[in-house]
Design a protein around this motif. Structure first.
Motif, PDB file in Angstrom:
ATOM      1  N   ALA A  50      12.807 -19.075  -5.037  1.00 28.13           N
ATOM      2  CA  ALA A  50      12.414 -17.895  -4.262  1.00 28.13           C
ATOM      3  C   ALA A  50      12.061 -18.259  -2.825  1.00 28.13           C
ATOM      4  N   GLU A  74       9.635 -13.036  -0.679  1.00 29.39           N
ATOM      5  CA  GLU A  74      10.952 -13.283  -0.099  1.00 29.39           C
ATOM      6  C   GLU A  74      11.198 -12.421   1.134  1.00 29.39           C
ATOM      7  N   ALA A  75      10.574 -11.248   1.195  1.00 23.50           N
ATOM      8  CA  ALA A  75      10.809 -10.330   2.313  1.00 23.50           C
ATOM      9  C   ALA A  75      10.043 -10.721   3.566  1.00 23.50           C
ATOM     10  N   ASP A 116       3.910 -11.851  -6.060  1.00 22.77           N
ATOM     11  CA  ASP A 116       4.984 -10.856  -5.999  1.00 22.77           C
ATOM     12  C   ASP A 116       6.194 -11.516  -5.345  1.00 22.77           C
ATOM     13  N   ARG A 117       7.159 -11.949  -6.135  1.00 19.27           N
ATOM     14  CA  ARG A 117       8.313 -12.696  -5.626  1.00 19.27           C
ATOM     15  C   ARG A 117       9.100 -11.883  -4.609  1.00 19.27           C
ATOM     16  N   ASP A 118       9.343 -10.630  -4.889  1.00 21.90           N
ATOM     17  CA  ASP A 118      10.143  -9.811  -3.981  1.00 21.90           C
ATOM     18  C   ASP A 118       9.457  -9.666  -2.624  1.00 21.90           C
ATOM     19  N   ARG A 119       8.158  -9.455  -2.636  1.00 20.98           N
ATOM     20  CA  ARG A 119       7.431  -9.318  -1.368  1.00 20.98           C
ATOM     21  C   ARG A 119       7.410 -10.632  -0.604  1.00 20.98           C
ATOM     22  N   GLU A 141      19.483 -20.382  -2.429  1.00 22.15           N
ATOM     23  CA  GLU A 141      18.625 -20.465  -3.600  1.00 22.15           C
ATOM     24  C   GLU A 141      18.735 -21.842  -4.253  1.00 22.15           C
TER      25      GLU A 141
END
Length: 437
Positions: free
Chosen positions: A119, A155-156, A150-153, A41
């Motif tokens: 991110a 990153e995935a 959508d940060r989480d998506r 990060e």
């Protein structure tokens, strides 16, 4: 904006770097995994900060060029090269970083925010910018919102999934722009050559997908027939031989009529010169025994190659001192001498193929057209050097050390690469006097 207003000074960045270098490692394996994630990060945040600094530097340099009266179409010349030198990368990457920095916040705000907050990394942001570059502003914003909002998506997703999703959204929102981009890409088809291990080379062609598939299918079918009839035992080798034969018009076992440039010391011609390294122009270092084989083959009366040109280095392997040629013609001798001395573009960290022979001191300023006042540059670096504020100076004739000064006053040194490796220990060295061609 003053350095005090930035929030983090250059000295503070150096202190953080020092702590990372000298600080102790994490405790147990769980801590190490957490440290790896935190460092990743941090790396992304640093790349985001580099992007912001690059954008500010680009704007400032363009304003400076405008104040100097530089035409608008030339105001960005050399900026990417300065970024590349600062980041110890090639000019191509420096221009890519600068291009990404020029993407305004208003066009891809979610991607920019994901990068500066850690991110995603710079490469993933580059992929998103590249895949949406052909779209109108409103469509580009929409892809940016759906993918990076959508940060989480985000990153995935893997890099390949990010590219695939961006292309899918772009094709749905604006198929006409995607079609035009495909036509532009087809116009950029080309071939390239780069070294591979064990004195081999990768020969690559960038082609429209239909043409590439057709070529591969043809080579595969020919190889299958050769293997099936017992003419070949390896499908891959048969495909490579077929490609060579169809491009050159000669059987794979027949030498192709080309000129090979070998850079070597006199010792490399000795049978026991196993420690010496010879430079083959266009590829790189090769063992001395292979160089002797090439020399022997070229001397054979029935050899198919047109010429073998040998260029001799000084006994310490530092400088070129002479050249000989079995070729019938030797055009542009001085430019050829400089190109073979420098091998690749002399800009630090560039290493692109040489396209221009550049005067260190410009000819218009009284610079002489000599090997000492010349350097090999790629086309991009030569154009960058023509921007205001760039100078190149020969600071040491041994090894041809050149100091390049950028418009910001930073200095970067480059040397012509060593011609060969050091002599093997205990070798009786042959001293010969060579006359420059």
């Amino acid at each position: 904006m003053t350095r005090q207003q930035v929030g983090v000074t250059t000295a503070e960045l150096a202190a953080i770097t020092g702590r990372l270098v000298t600080g102790g490692l994490a405790g147990d394996d769980a801590d190490r995994v957490d440290a790896l994630r935190a460092l990743e990060e941090l790396k992304c945040v640093v790349e985001g900060r580099q992007l912001r600094e690059t954008a500010a530097f680009d704007a400032s340099q363009r304003d400076r060029a405008a104040a100097l009266g530089v035409p608008a179409e030339r105001r960005g010349r050399g900026i990417g090269h300065q970024v590349a030198l600062a980041r110890r990368e090639s000019p191509h990457r420096g221009q890519r970083h600068t291009g990404l920095a020029r993407v305004p916040d208003r066009e891809m705000p979610h991607t920019r925010h994901a990068l500066v907050t850690g991110a995603i990394g710079e490469w993933r942001a580059t992929l998103l910018a590249r895949e949406t570059a052909c779209l109108p502003l409103d469509h580009r914003r929409e892809v940016d919102r759906r993918l990076a909002g959508d940060r989480d998506r985000l990153e995935a997703l893997s890099d390949r999934e990010v590219v695939a999703e961006a292309r899918r959204l772009a094709a749905r929102l604006d198929p006409a722009s995607v079609a035009q981009r495909r036509r532009n890409a087809e116009a950029d088809r080309h071939v390239s050559l780069r070294p591979a291990p064990d004195t081999m080379a990768w020969f690559t062609a960038l082609l429209p997908v239909a043409d590439a598939v057709a070529m591969y299918a043809t080579l595969r079918a020919t190889a299958d027939h050769a293997v099936g009839t017992g003419l070949a035992t390896s499908r891959g080798r048969a495909m490579a031989d077929t490609l060579l034969e169809r491009v050159t018009g000669r059987p794979a076992a027949t030498p192709v009529p080309v000129t090979l440039n070998l850079v070597l010391t006199p010792d490399a011609l000795l049978d026991d010169a196993e420690g010496d390294v010879v430079h083959l122009d266009g590829w790189g270092p090769i063992p001395a025994d292979l160089a002797r084989d090439l020399t022997t083959q070229a001397a054979a009366p029935d050899h198919g190659a047109a010429a073998l040109r040998r260029l001799f280095a000084s006994p310490d392997g530092r400088d070129l001192v002479a050249m000989e040629s079995r070729a019938r013609c030797f055009p542009h001798r001085l430019a050829e001498f400089i190109r073979l001395r420098d091998r690749t573009c002399r800009t630090p960290w560039c290493h692109a193929p040489i396209r221009h022979t550049d005067h260190l001191v410009p000819h218009g300023d009284g610079g002489r057209t000599t090997a000492a006042n010349g350097q090999g540059l790629c086309e991009s670096c030569n154009h960058a050097k023509q921007a205001p504020g760039w100078t190149s100076t020969l600071t040491h004739p041994v090894g041809h050390t050149v100091t390049t000064t950028t418009p910001t006053g930073h200095h970067y040194d480059s040397q012509a690469p060593p011609i060969t490796g050091p002599p093997a220990p205990g070798r009786v060295r042959i001293e010969l006097a060579w006359t420059a061609a």
